[in-house]
Scaffold this motif. Structure first.
Motif, PDB file in Angstrom:
ATOM      1  N   MET A 271      12.760  11.674  -7.234  1.00 58.59           N
ATOM      2  CA  MET A 271      13.550  11.907  -8.446  1.00 58.59           C
ATOM      3  C   MET A 271      14.879  12.576  -8.114  1.00 58.59           C
ATOM      4  O   MET A 271      15.913  12.276  -8.709  1.00 58.59           O
ATOM      5  CB  MET A 271      12.750  12.764  -9.440  1.00 58.59           C
ATOM      6  N   ASP A 272      14.839  13.492  -7.127  1.00 58.79           N
ATOM      7  CA  ASP A 272      16.064  14.191  -6.719  1.00 58.79           C
ATOM      8  C   ASP A 272      17.092  13.206  -6.152  1.00 58.79           C
ATOM      9  O   ASP A 272      18.274  13.226  -6.517  1.00 58.79           O
ATOM     10  CB  ASP A 272      15.717  15.253  -5.682  1.00 58.79           C
TER      11      ASP A 272
ATOM     12  N   GLU B 298      17.204   9.946  -6.641  1.00 61.18           N
ATOM     13  CA  GLU B 298      17.644   9.012  -7.679  1.00 61.18           C
ATOM     14  C   GLU B 298      18.644   9.677  -8.615  1.00 61.18           C
ATOM     15  O   GLU B 298      19.653   9.081  -8.996  1.00 61.18           O
ATOM     16  CB  GLU B 298      16.432   8.519  -8.474  1.00 61.18           C
ATOM     17  N   ALA B 299      18.379  10.938  -9.000  1.00 65.16           N
ATOM     18  CA  ALA B 299      19.272  11.643  -9.928  1.00 65.16           C
ATOM     19  C   ALA B 299      20.662  11.834  -9.322  1.00 65.16           C
ATOM     20  O   ALA B 299      21.678  11.698  -9.997  1.00 65.16           O
ATOM     21  CB  ALA B 299      18.676  12.998 -10.304  1.00 65.16           C
ATOM     22  N   ARG B 300      20.703  12.133  -8.033  1.00 69.32           N
ATOM     23  CA  ARG B 300      21.992  12.385  -7.382  1.00 69.32           C
ATOM     24  C   ARG B 300      22.798  11.105  -7.160  1.00 69.32           C
ATOM     25  O   ARG B 300      23.989  11.160  -6.866  1.00 69.32           O
ATOM     26  CB  ARG B 300      21.784  13.118  -6.047  1.00 69.32           C
ATOM     27  N   SER B 301      22.155   9.957  -7.308  1.00 71.20           N
ATOM     28  CA  SER B 301      22.868   8.691  -7.130  1.00 71.20           C
ATOM     29  C   SER B 301      23.436   8.162  -8.447  1.00 71.20           C
ATOM     30  O   SER B 301      24.111   7.136  -8.450  1.00 71.20           O
ATOM     31  CB  SER B 301      21.923   7.636  -6.536  1.00 71.20           C
ATOM     32  N   LEU B 302      23.175   8.868  -9.561  1.00 70.35           N
ATOM     33  CA  LEU B 302      23.614   8.387 -10.864  1.00 70.35           C
ATOM     34  C   LEU B 302      25.045   8.831 -11.165  1.00 70.35           C
ATOM     35  O   LEU B 302      25.626   9.633 -10.448  1.00 70.35           O
ATOM     36  CB  LEU B 302      22.671   8.921 -11.953  1.00 70.35           C
TER      37      LEU B 302
ATOM     38  N   TYR C  85       9.387   7.412 -11.901  1.00 74.55           N
ATOM     39  CA  TYR C  85       8.937   8.571 -11.139  1.00 74.55           C
ATOM     40  C   TYR C  85       8.522   9.705 -12.076  1.00 74.55           C
ATOM     41  O   TYR C  85       7.532  10.413 -11.847  1.00 74.55           O
ATOM     42  CB  TYR C  85      10.046   9.058 -10.213  1.00 74.55           C
ATOM     43  N   GLU C  86       9.295   9.903 -13.147  1.00 70.11           N
ATOM     44  CA  GLU C  86       9.028  10.987 -14.090  1.00 70.11           C
ATOM     45  C   GLU C  86       7.679  10.787 -14.765  1.00 70.11           C
ATOM     46  O   GLU C  86       6.903  11.733 -14.931  1.00 70.11           O
ATOM     47  CB  GLU C  86      10.143  11.028 -15.132  1.00 70.11           C
TER      48      GLU C  86
ATOM     49  N   ALA D 218      18.768  18.611 -14.640  1.00 70.53           N
ATOM     50  CA  ALA D 218      18.207  19.661 -15.486  1.00 70.53           C
ATOM     51  C   ALA D 218      16.706  19.436 -15.692  1.00 70.53           C
ATOM     52  O   ALA D 218      15.900  20.379 -15.622  1.00 70.53           O
ATOM     53  CB  ALA D 218      18.929  19.696 -16.831  1.00 70.53           C
ATOM     54  N   LYS D 219      16.326  18.203 -15.949  1.00 70.07           N
ATOM     55  CA  LYS D 219      14.902  17.889 -16.098  1.00 70.07           C
ATOM     56  C   LYS D 219      14.168  18.105 -14.787  1.00 70.07           C
ATOM     57  O   LYS D 219      13.029  18.570 -14.767  1.00 70.07           O
ATOM     58  CB  LYS D 219      14.744  16.441 -16.567  1.00 70.07           C
TER      59      LYS D 219
END
Length: 223
Positions: free
Chosen positions: A56-57, A59-63, A8-9, A73-74
């Motif tokens: 991305m939001d 996915e990031a929160r599932s890590l 995604y990034e 942060a990114k």
């Protein structure tokens, strides 16, 4: 790092660089059909960028917490970048601000426009390069894991073969023990028979001796 987040990034970085370039060129166009078409393209691309930010939001929160903080942060940087692009889009898509925006851009000079676009492109290229490096590291890690798994399988196979060898040796030793036990039984039986035979021979000799003595005694007594 999440491979999904990296995908995604990478898409967002490429899309953001493209949007920045389109906003810069569209702002210089006179109001008309061509500019409206560019504005529609930018609007659709912004919608796509919004979708990527949301993905991305999620996915990031599932890590895991260790990776989650870095990804969020990114993500904040990308959200800030997208808000800037939206402000640029609002400026160039507003009919009242069209002339003012064009004059402002002309006054700032084409050199500044190209410089800003170049800086953004370089920043996006660097982000893509970092993503590619991260992907390479992940590939190397996966290759190392596969090699480790293969080594582990080889070790397990060797241990299995050694176990089979030990079991086979144990079976042989067990067979030797059985043979020794049988030999002991045969020797014991032979020893008993020999002892029995000795007693029988001794008895026969004793009987013969008694018979001889009896005969001799009989002969002397009848003279």
């Amino acid at each position: 790092m999440s491979v999904v987040f990296e995908g995604y990034e990478r898409q967002y970085c490429e899309l953001s660089a493209n949007l920045s370039r389109k906003c810069s060129t569209t702002a210089l166009l006179p109001h008309g059909e061509q500019k409206q078409q560019k504005v529609s393209e930018i609007k659709a691309a912004l919608d796509d960028a919004d979708v990527l930010i949301r993905k991305m939001d999620l996915e990031a929160r599932s890590l895991q917490p260790s990776a989650k903080a870095m990804m969020l942060a990114k993500l904040r940087e990308y959200k800030s970048d997208l808000n800037k692009l939206k402000r640029e889009f609002k400026k160039i898509s507003s009919p009242n601000a069209d002339q003012a925006s064009r004059e402002e851009l002309l006054e700032s000079g084409m050199a500044d426009v190209h410089s800003a676009s170049t800086d953004q492109r370089e920043r996006m290229v660097m982000s893509v390069e970092r993503l590619n490096q991260s992907s390479d590291r992940i590939k190397d890690s996966r290759r190392t894991i596969l090699e480790t798994e293969e080594l582990g399988v080889s070790i397990l196979q060797d241990l299995h073969q050694q176990r089979e060898t030990l079991l086979h040796s144990h079976q042989k030793l067990h067979g030797v023990d059985d043979a020794i036990d049988k030999s002991k039984k045969v020797l014991t039986a032979m020893s008993r028979r020999m002892t029995k035979n000795k007693w029988m021979i001794g008895s026969v000799i004793g009987a013969l001796v008694i018979a001889v003595i009896f005969i001799l005694f009989y002969k002397f007594s009848h003279r």
